[in-house]
Design a protein around this motif. Structure first.
Motif, PDB file in Angstrom:
ATOM      1  N   GLY A 179       0.821  -1.213   0.000  1.00  0.00           N
ATOM      2  CA  GLY A 179       0.000   0.000   0.000  1.00  0.00           C
ATOM      3  C   GLY A 179       0.849   1.256   0.000  1.00  0.00           C
ATOM      4  O   GLY A 179       0.566   2.218  -0.728  1.00  0.00           O
ATOM      5  N   GLY A 180       1.908   1.270   0.810  1.00  0.00           N
ATOM      6  CA  GLY A 180       2.790   2.434   0.860  1.00  0.00           C
ATOM      7  C   GLY A 180       3.513   2.662  -0.446  1.00  0.00           C
ATOM      8  O   GLY A 180       3.632   3.799  -0.924  1.00  0.00           O
ATOM      9  N   ALA A 181       4.003   1.576  -1.063  1.00  0.00           N
ATOM     10  CA  ALA A 181       4.724   1.704  -2.331  1.00  0.00           C
ATOM     11  C   ALA A 181       3.804   2.204  -3.441  1.00  0.00           C
ATOM     12  O   ALA A 181       4.170   3.094  -4.225  1.00  0.00           O
ATOM     13  N   LEU A 182       2.589   1.642  -3.507  1.00  0.00           N
ATOM     14  CA  LEU A 182       1.662   2.048  -4.569  1.00  0.00           C
ATOM     15  C   LEU A 182       1.236   3.509  -4.405  1.00  0.00           C
ATOM     16  O   LEU A 182       1.202   4.273  -5.376  1.00  0.00           O
ATOM     17  N   ALA A 183       0.921   3.914  -3.177  1.00  0.00           N
ATOM     18  CA  ALA A 183       0.511   5.300  -2.931  1.00  0.00           C
ATOM     19  C   ALA A 183       1.629   6.271  -3.285  1.00  0.00           C
ATOM     20  O   ALA A 183       1.386   7.354  -3.837  1.00  0.00           O
ATOM     21  N   THR A 184       2.874   5.890  -2.997  1.00  0.00           N
ATOM     22  CA  THR A 184       4.016   6.754  -3.312  1.00  0.00           C
ATOM     23  C   THR A 184       4.212   6.872  -4.813  1.00  0.00           C
ATOM     24  O   THR A 184       4.447   7.973  -5.341  1.00  0.00           O
ATOM     25  N   LEU A 185       4.111   5.770  -5.523  1.00  0.00           N
ATOM     26  CA  LEU A 185       4.230   5.816  -6.983  1.00  0.00           C
ATOM     27  C   LEU A 185       3.131   6.686  -7.593  1.00  0.00           C
ATOM     28  O   LEU A 185       3.377   7.442  -8.545  1.00  0.00           O
ATOM     29  N   MET A 186       1.924   6.603  -7.062  1.00  0.00           N
ATOM     30  CA  MET A 186       0.818   7.425  -7.557  1.00  0.00           C
ATOM     31  C   MET A 186       1.115   8.913  -7.367  1.00  0.00           C
ATOM     32  O   MET A 186       0.759   9.745  -8.205  1.00  0.00           O
ATOM     33  N   ALA A 187       1.791   9.250  -6.259  1.00  0.00           N
ATOM     34  CA  ALA A 187       2.086  10.656  -5.968  1.00  0.00           C
ATOM     35  C   ALA A 187       3.108  11.254  -6.925  1.00  0.00           C
ATOM     36  O   ALA A 187       3.230  12.477  -7.017  1.00  0.00           O
ATOM     37  N   LEU A 188       3.833  10.419  -7.655  1.00  0.00           N
ATOM     38  CA  LEU A 188       4.816  10.928  -8.603  1.00  0.00           C
ATOM     39  C   LEU A 188       4.150  11.494  -9.859  1.00  0.00           C
ATOM     40  O   LEU A 188       4.696  12.374 -10.517  1.00  0.00           O
ATOM     41  N   ARG A 189       2.967  10.975 -10.210  1.00  0.00           N
ATOM     42  CA  ARG A 189       2.234  11.463 -11.395  1.00  0.00           C
ATOM     43  C   ARG A 189       0.797  11.771 -10.992  1.00  0.00           C
ATOM     44  O   ARG A 189      -0.137  11.060 -11.361  1.00  0.00           O
ATOM     45  N   PRO A 190       0.596  12.807 -10.208  1.00  0.00           N
ATOM     46  CA  PRO A 190      -0.716  13.039  -9.597  1.00  0.00           C
ATOM     47  C   PRO A 190      -1.846  13.285 -10.585  1.00  0.00           C
ATOM     48  O   PRO A 190      -2.950  12.754 -10.402  1.00  0.00           O
ATOM     49  N   LEU A 191      -1.629  14.077 -11.614  1.00  0.00           N
ATOM     50  CA  LEU A 191      -2.726  14.383 -12.533  1.00  0.00           C
ATOM     51  C   LEU A 191      -3.081  13.191 -13.412  1.00  0.00           C
ATOM     52  O   LEU A 191      -4.261  12.976 -13.734  1.00  0.00           O
TER      53      LEU A 191
END
Length: 448
Positions: A144-156
């Motif tokens: 969960g932490g890894a996926l949420a962090t990856l998502m934050a790299l390309r927010p739009l």
């Protein structure tokens, strides 16, 4: 620097630093989808045990849910609209309220709460997944932490995916669970809950208002203020009403409380599949908190790289979820939430009193120390209405405010909405403080 940004950031995504202008690429569908997804959280049906109005028909509880969701979501929408109009993140938006340097104070609070809620969301996802699949919790924390962090790299890019796909999968799961729960008898819920309509509504109000310090981080990319308002207020209100109602109905149908709501939903046919879909969607809340932590930090140092910050924040949140009992940290997060509730009242009144274009979010925005008074008064009003509850080492905080209630003749079981009392006190005092300057600004702008 601009060449680096063009080669390292996909076209149309959020800028790396605060020094580049944000692309205005989000429309109503994107905004509505984002905020509906952020409102779809297992925390809401779990919290449903606390919004049941004791000794009243079920319709009273459902009414409190609707009233609380509408009030809170309108306030969220007003902040979202301001972010779209000014084109800046939420903490930068507060420069116009308090001045650049004084805005560092709410920024500090927001950094703490965003990291805390990111860790808490990762823990909720992992706990529910481990129970659903009867597996250890720690692999789900890491995933969960890894996926949420990856998502934050390309927010739009993530926002568009949420609007196009995730929201529909979540909607299908919610509709299915509603059908299954409504097929059961729904006796009155007689255990737990709260004593009054307004204390129940207060809990619901707090959920959309808690997103106010993050809203402009996303709506600065929306083309128009009206679109941002409609998407944020409408999306979150609909999701909150649906999820709280689902939790209440599940409690009525299965007689469960607290996190056992998840067990009740797992008990329905194909409930495991529906809950896993909702868990997958839940990751967007951890993503939003991680991304907003990075963007909030840029209010202090504009040239910080949000990608590096997001990776650091994601790692810290994941470690917190692994290493600590975050349930003990939850009351502190609620206390920070109580800090932001009156700030919402101060901001809404101060911002919408001024003519368009008069809100100063520049590096030279002057301090407006007078507005610290209504903010502080609103926080005090909140605690005098409903002190934030702490057990153990923090119990002294609750006890001190309870004693002040006694001194002032305030019944601890007063049944009022602490959020509405706090908002009203902050808003009235802000109007008194800001009105003369706002009238002068309107005269200069030729507005009567």
């Amino acid at each position: 620097m601009s060449e680096t940004v063009r080669t390292s950031v996909p076209a149309g995504d959020a800028p790396i630093t605060l020094t580049e202008p944000p692309p205005r690429t989000l429309g109503l569908r994107d905004t509505l989808g984002l905020w509906a997804n952020l409102g779809i959280s297992l925390l809401l049906p779990v919290a449903a045990a606390y919004v049941i109005v004791a000794d009243r028909p079920l319709v009273a509880t459902l009414g409190a849910i609707v009233v609380g969701a509408v009030i809170g979501s309108i306030l969220l929408g007003l902040g979202a609209a301001a972010g779209a109009r000014e084109g800046v993140p939420a903490m930068v938006l507060l420069r116009g309220l308090l001045g650049r340097r004084v805005s560092y104070l709410p920024t500090a609070f927001n950094l703490v709460q965003c990291v805390g809620w990111a860790a808490f969301e990762i823990l909720i996802i992992a706990e529910a997944a481990s129970r659903a699949l009867d597996a250890p919790r720690w692999p789900f924390v890491l995933a969960g932490g890894a996926l949420a962090t990856l998502m934050a790299l390309r927010p739009l890019g993530v926002v568009r995916l949420l609007a196009r796909y995730a929201v529909w999968a979540a909607l299908a799961a919610i509709v299915y669970l509603f059908v299954e729960v409504l097929s059961e008898p729904l006796p009155a819920v007689t255990e737990g809950g709260t004593a009054s309509f307004w204390t129940a509504a207060d809990i619901v109000i707090a959920l959309p208002v808690s997103w106010f310090p993050l809203a402009a981080d996303y709506t600065r990319h929306v083309r128009r203020g009206r679109t941002a308002f409609a998407g944020a207020a409408g999306g979150y209100a609909l999701a909150a009403i649906a999820l709280f109602t689902l939790g209440v109905l599940a409690l009525a149908a299965y007689g469960r409380a607290g996190l056992d709501v998840v067990d009740a939903l797992l008990a329905v046919p194909l409930g495991l599949v529906a809950v896993l879909v909702l868990l997958a969607v839940e990751v967007d809340e951890a993503f939003a908190n991680i991304y907003s932590t990075a963007v909030s930090a840029q209010n202090v140092v504009a040239r910080l790289d949000r990608r590096v910050l997001a990776v650091l924040v994601g790692a810290v949140a994941t470690l917190l979820a692994l290493a600590f009992d975050l349930t003990a940290y939850e009351p502190f997060l609620f206390l920070i939430g109580a800090v932001f509730v009156p700030l919402v009242g101060v901001f809404v009144v101060a911002y919408y009193l001024l003519p368009r274009g008069a809100w100063d979010v520049s590096d030279t925005a002057p301090a407006r120390l007078s507005l610290l008074l209504p903010w502080a008064a609103g926080f005090i009003a909140y605690q005098l209405t409903l002190p934030t509850y702490f057990a153990g080492p923090g119990a002294g905080w609750t006890a001190w405010w309870t004693e002040r209630q006694t001194d002032l003749g305030i019944d601890p079981a007063n049944g009022w909405s602490a959020s509405l009392v706090s908002l009203a006190v902050a808003a009235v005092l802000t109007a008194l403080v800001s009105l003369p300057a706002a009238l002068r600004a309107r005269r200069r702008a030729g507005i009567r």
